[in-house]
Design an enzyme around this catalytic site. Structure first.
Site, PDB file in Angstrom:
ATOM      1  N   HIS A 154      -2.280  -1.253   5.215  1.00  0.00           N
ATOM      2  CA  HIS A 154      -3.695  -1.100   5.582  1.00  0.00           C
ATOM      3  C   HIS A 154      -4.177   0.339   5.378  1.00  0.00           C
ATOM      4  O   HIS A 154      -5.184   0.576   4.720  1.00  0.00           O
ATOM      5  CB  HIS A 154      -3.886  -1.535   7.034  1.00  0.00           C
ATOM      6  N   PHE A 155      -3.434   1.310   5.929  1.00  0.00           N
ATOM      7  CA  PHE A 155      -4.050   2.634   5.890  1.00  0.00           C
ATOM      8  C   PHE A 155      -3.875   3.361   4.552  1.00  0.00           C
ATOM      9  O   PHE A 155      -4.480   4.400   4.352  1.00  0.00           O
ATOM     10  CB  PHE A 155      -3.693   3.505   7.099  1.00  0.00           C
ATOM     11  N   HIS A 156      -3.102   2.786   3.648  1.00  0.00           N
ATOM     12  CA  HIS A 156      -3.171   3.357   2.303  1.00  0.00           C
ATOM     13  C   HIS A 156      -4.450   2.913   1.599  1.00  0.00           C
ATOM     14  O   HIS A 156      -4.846   3.510   0.593  1.00  0.00           O
ATOM     15  CB  HIS A 156      -1.920   3.015   1.489  1.00  0.00           C
ATOM     16  N   ARG A 203       7.723  -1.520   9.757  1.00  0.00           N
ATOM     17  CA  ARG A 203       7.382  -0.271   9.097  1.00  0.00           C
ATOM     18  C   ARG A 203       8.387   0.792   9.536  1.00  0.00           C
ATOM     19  O   ARG A 203       9.235   0.528  10.381  1.00  0.00           O
ATOM     20  CB  ARG A 203       5.953   0.162   9.435  1.00  0.00           C
ATOM     21  N   ARG A 204       8.276   1.976   8.969  1.00  0.00           N
ATOM     22  CA  ARG A 204       9.133   3.101   9.345  1.00  0.00           C
ATOM     23  C   ARG A 204      10.616   2.725   9.320  1.00  0.00           C
ATOM     24  O   ARG A 204      11.361   3.042  10.241  1.00  0.00           O
ATOM     25  CB  ARG A 204       8.745   3.611  10.730  1.00  0.00           C
ATOM     26  N   HIS A 232      -7.475   7.602  16.738  1.00  0.00           N
ATOM     27  CA  HIS A 232      -8.445   6.777  16.011  1.00  0.00           C
ATOM     28  C   HIS A 232      -9.589   7.601  15.434  1.00  0.00           C
ATOM     29  O   HIS A 232      -9.912   7.439  14.252  1.00  0.00           O
ATOM     30  CB  HIS A 232      -8.973   5.595  16.826  1.00  0.00           C
ATOM     31  N   TYR A 267     -11.744   8.566  11.365  1.00  0.00           N
ATOM     32  CA  TYR A 267     -13.141   8.820  10.979  1.00  0.00           C
ATOM     33  C   TYR A 267     -13.329  10.246  10.488  1.00  0.00           C
ATOM     34  O   TYR A 267     -14.205  10.510   9.667  1.00  0.00           O
ATOM     35  CB  TYR A 267     -14.097   8.465  12.118  1.00  0.00           C
TER      36      TYR A 267
HETATM   37  C1  HEM Z   1       1.520   8.834  -3.840  1.00  0.00           C
HETATM   38  C2  HEM Z   1       1.461   7.568  -3.522  1.00  0.00           C
HETATM   39  C3  HEM Z   1       1.931   7.057  -2.202  1.00  0.00           C
HETATM   40  C4  HEM Z   1       2.936   6.159  -1.992  1.00  0.00           C
HETATM   41  C5  HEM Z   1       3.762   5.455  -3.053  1.00  0.00           C
HETATM   42  C6  HEM Z   1       3.086   5.990  -0.569  1.00  0.00           C
HETATM   43  C7  HEM Z   1       4.021   5.164   0.036  1.00  0.00           C
HETATM   44  C8  HEM Z   1       4.238   5.044   1.388  1.00  0.00           C
HETATM   45  C9  HEM Z   1       5.167   4.150   2.029  1.00  0.00           C
HETATM   46  C10 HEM Z   1       6.082   3.166   1.298  1.00  0.00           C
HETATM   47  C11 HEM Z   1       5.067   4.339   3.367  1.00  0.00           C
HETATM   48  C12 HEM Z   1       5.776   3.544   4.460  1.00  0.00           C
HETATM   49  C13 HEM Z   1       7.030   4.119   4.925  1.00  0.00           C
HETATM   50  C14 HEM Z   1       7.569   3.374   6.133  1.00  0.00           C
HETATM   51  O1  HEM Z   1       6.808   2.815   6.936  1.00  0.00           O
HETATM   52  O2  HEM Z   1       8.794   3.366   6.285  1.00  0.00           O
HETATM   53  C15 HEM Z   1       4.102   5.362   3.586  1.00  0.00           C
HETATM   54  C16 HEM Z   1       3.722   5.849   4.820  1.00  0.00           C
HETATM   55  C17 HEM Z   1       2.641   6.672   5.032  1.00  0.00           C
HETATM   56  N1  HEM Z   1       1.783   7.191   4.072  1.00  0.00           N
HETATM   57 FE1  HEM Z   1       1.975   6.992   2.076  1.00  0.00          FE
HETATM   58  N2  HEM Z   1       2.151   6.770   0.066  1.00  0.00           N
HETATM   59  C18 HEM Z   1       1.420   7.430  -0.893  1.00  0.00           C
HETATM   60  C19 HEM Z   1       0.359   8.295  -0.678  1.00  0.00           C
HETATM   61  C20 HEM Z   1      -0.175   8.574   0.566  1.00  0.00           C
HETATM   62  C21 HEM Z   1      -1.369   9.349   0.793  1.00  0.00           C
HETATM   63  C22 HEM Z   1      -2.230   9.943  -0.302  1.00  0.00           C
HETATM   64  C23 HEM Z   1      -1.534   9.413   2.139  1.00  0.00           C
HETATM   65  C24 HEM Z   1      -2.603  10.076   2.940  1.00  0.00           C
HETATM   66  C25 HEM Z   1      -3.578  10.770   2.496  1.00  0.00           C
HETATM   67  C26 HEM Z   1      -0.442   8.696   2.749  1.00  0.00           C
HETATM   68  C27 HEM Z   1      -0.240   8.576   4.110  1.00  0.00           C
HETATM   69  C28 HEM Z   1       0.811   7.928   4.708  1.00  0.00           C
HETATM   70  C29 HEM Z   1       1.053   7.903   6.129  1.00  0.00           C
HETATM   71  C30 HEM Z   1       0.212   8.566   7.208  1.00  0.00           C
HETATM   72  C31 HEM Z   1       2.209   7.124   6.331  1.00  0.00           C
HETATM   73  C32 HEM Z   1       2.856   6.759   7.668  1.00  0.00           C
HETATM   74  C33 HEM Z   1       3.993   7.631   7.975  1.00  0.00           C
HETATM   75  C34 HEM Z   1       4.673   7.178   9.237  1.00  0.00           C
HETATM   76  O3  HEM Z   1       4.828   5.978   9.456  1.00  0.00           O
HETATM   77  O4  HEM Z   1       5.005   8.069  10.012  1.00  0.00           O
HETATM   78  N3  HEM Z   1       0.356   8.188   1.775  1.00  0.00           N
HETATM   79  N4  HEM Z   1       3.606   5.785   2.358  1.00  0.00           N
HETATM   80 CU   LIG Z   2      -7.760   2.948  15.210  1.00  0.00          CU
END
Ligand code: HEM
Ligand SMILES: [Cu+2]
Lengths: 572, 49
Positions: A398-400, A461-462, A247, A251
């Protein structure tokens, strides 16, 4: 509503005049630029996979096969891609940008060079070696454990070693900042720490404390386990260690954006910081409250007693307070700026803000998206409501809005003045850069709304939803929406990268055309801010005490009852 | 520098009215969106034994 206390007579309490400016040396600029280069390189690779995931959701097939089949054997699976996406974007892009940016805020804020620049170089080298060490097993598909690396999924030892190096390298850079600050404080005993340095230092200390969680997790459990020195691990304990860091990690991503919003943006928008005291108070609140609430990520973990989950849930509401305070102070600073620029009426200051400024607009849009990120966060934190959204696509939705918008879009806005400043260039295609910010904003609204809604409809998710056999009809339009939003975001990411690359390749510009470092003045002289808001000891003590109180008993229980029984699994 | 930091005339009269309105809207949004998910939780049978 009362006016702020600007009626206090201004007394001349500034002991020594602070130099009006500080010119970064060539070496300093190169060092900061190098860190940004690694950050942007990570983003350029990490951002390939996000859109791919989103497209996969739409069920897009090529020749009757899932799109991931196209990339074999380069990309073995959805999960290898997702690991690359999470690690490169959330861990590497952020951390390298932050340490680079803080080199600037500490040096410029304190108006002096780093006390031991070689120490910061060492930190950066350790971070980079760590990045490469972790990258090899990920690329070889030996570490497709996602960026949370929960056991019993087991990665190659090199992945864990690499992560430890990245973290330890960032600590070393932090030590470089602390020593610089210590020397500055000796020379300036009664001066309020300049705000941009102040916020950066608190962020680094918070990071230092909170990353002890994953440091212990990796060094005492995962690393020996991956080297076969330990027959098994305790997944419950390791999740607890992980979220001790996890968490505060959010921050660590956000506070650098806050540093810019408080200490730079008001100036860029043509105004002043509304309240220096409120700004400092919220940074201290983050130091105190960021760590002792990690169990809010473990509401569904059977091994954590309800009482501790409840206490952490309550503290999570408490940490929403400094974010609300930040929203208030930053918006008030913008309102002040808009009124200085001739804005009238209740909301007439909004259109008067410098919306054509390539650095201001991304940061404001980042803040707007963060409003919804914050609301989603409060929802996640609500113990029972969390069960509706837990592990659904709501969570990445949420975290996007937070790390991929409040943080990333702010960093993009910062990069639009910082990269020209560091390289003595003018920004290439500023209108395109402005459009880029709006593209990211619009793409994110579409994408994130799709992901949140899917989550409420129960989509996990995932999961490569494009090939999931159980997808009901009411998910289909939302999956398509997510794919469209994701494609727009892809455009946004690559426009950003292109603009930076072309900017760096341009001819040097005359000094007058290159942006200066923006530093906001506050409406009230910071020397009038009470001294207790510039003292470390009380806040550090409270922070550590609170961690001991709300983590100590249960963590001690988990450690003394540790059961290292789980073997490693490799599901890919 | 201290001399630059003296409040100007406008500073003393600055009441962030617009910001207060924005915060009120923000709180309403929090309640509304949170409530939406709360109702969804109930509709998913959270009250069943
Ligand atoms: C370029 C545009 C982006 C798109 C279209 C995108 C799309 C996605 C999608 C669809 C997922 C979900 C996958 C799943 O749960 O199966 C995901 C997971 C994630 N994204 Fe992005 N994302 C983008 C940019 C970013 C950026 C800029 C960050 C952080 C600075 C980020 C951080 C993450 C993280 C931490 C996860 C979770 C991975 C996990 O569950 O292990 N994403 N993203
Ligand atoms: Cu938290």
């Amino acid at each position: 509503m009362t006016a702020i206390s600007t009626t206090t007579p201004v007394v001349e309490v500034t002991p020594a005049a602070r130099p009006a400016t500080y010119v970064l040396s060539k070496g300093e600029k190169r060092f900061i630029g190098l860190q940004l280069l690694v950050a942007v390189a990570a983003l350029s690779i990490g951002s390939l996979f996000g859109p791919l995931q989103a497209l996969e959701f739409s069920g897009l097939t090529i020749g009757g096969r899932d799109i991931y089949a196209l990339f074999q054997p380069l990309l073995a699976s959805y999960y290898q891609g997702l690991t690359l996406h999470g690690v490169l974007n959330a861990l590497i892009w952020t951390t390298f940008f932050i340490t680079g940016f803080f080199n600037l805020t500490v040096t410029y804020g304190l108006r002096r060079p780093l006390a031991m620049p070689k120490l910061n170089w060492l930190g950066f080298i350790v971070m980079t070696v760590g990045l490469l060490t972790a990258a090899v097993p990920i690329l070889l598909n030996e570490a497709s454990v996602l960026y949370t690396f929960y056991p019993p999924l087991q990665a190659s030892w090199a992945f864990y070693v690499g992560l430890v190096f990245v973290v330890v390298g960032s600590w070393i850079q932090g030590y470089g900042f602390y020593i610089t600050y210590y020397r500055w404080r000796k020379d300036n005993p009664d001066v309020r720490t300049p705000l941009m340095a102040f916020g950066s230092l608190i962020t680094m200390v918070m990071w230092q404390i909170s990353t002890l969680g994953i440091a212990v997790e990796i060094l005492t459990q995962l690393l020996p386990w991956s080297l076969n020195l330990l027959p098994g691990v305790d997944p419950q304990l390791d999740r607890t260690y992980f979220w001790f860091t996890g968490h505060p990690l959010v921050y660590f991503w956000l506070l650098p954006a806050y540093v810019s919003w408080y200490a730079m943006l008001p100036k860029q928008a043509g105004g002043k910081l509304f309240s220096d005291s409120l700004a400092r108070f919220s940074f201290w609140m983050f130091l105190v409250l960021s760590t002792p609430l990690g169990f809010h990520h473990q509401f569904t973990d059977p091994g954590v007693p309800t009482i501790w989950k409840t206490i952490h849930a309550v503290l999570t509401y408490a940490v929403a307070f400094p974010s609300l305070l930040t929203a208030f102070t930053v918006v008030a600073s913008l309102e002040y700026a808009g009124r200085q620029r001739g804005g009238k009426g209740l909301l007439g200051w909004i259109p008067k803000l410098p919306w054509r400024d390539v650095s201001v607009t991304p940061q404001i849009l980042a803040g707007v998206l963060f409003i919804f990120g914050g609301i989603g966060g409060i929802t996640n934190a609500s113990y029972n409501i969390n069960l509706v959204v837990h592990n659904t696509s709501w969570v990445p939705g949420h975290f996007h809005l937070t790390v991929a918008s409040a943080t990333t879009l702010s960093f993009m806005g910062i990069a639009y003045w910082l990269v020209p400043h560091l390289t003595h260039r003018t920004l290439w295609a500023p209108k395109l850069a402005l459009a880029q910010a709006w593209i990211w904003f619009i793409g994110m609204v579409i994408f994130s709304n799709g992901m949140h809604t899917l989550g409420l409809l129960g989509a996990p998710r995932r999961t490569p939803l494009g090939i999931a056999p159980y997808v009901p009809a009411n998910w289909e339009p939302r999956l398509l929406q997510t794919a469209i939003g994701g494609s727009i975001l892809f455009l946004g990411a690559y426009l950003f990268i292109t603009i930076l690359v072309v900017t760096v390749l341009r001819k040097p510009a005359p000094a007058a055309a290159v942006p200066e470092i923006p530093e906001a003045q506050s409406i009230q002289d910071p020397q009038l801010t009470p001294q207790w808001l510039d003292r470390w000891a009380p806040w550090l003590t409270i922070a550590i005490l609170l961690i001991i109180l709300v983590y100590g008993p249960n963590l001690l229980y988990q450690i003394t009852n540790m059961q290292n029984t789980s073997p490693g699994f490799r599901l890919w | 520098m201290a001399s630059e930091q003296k409040p100007e005339k406008q500073d003393e009269q600055f009441h962030p009215k617009g910001t207060v309105l924005a915060m009120v809207i923000f709180f309403i949004l929090i309640v509304a969106l949170w409530g939406y998910v709360y109702l969804m939780m109930l509709s998913q049978g959270a009250t069943a034994p």
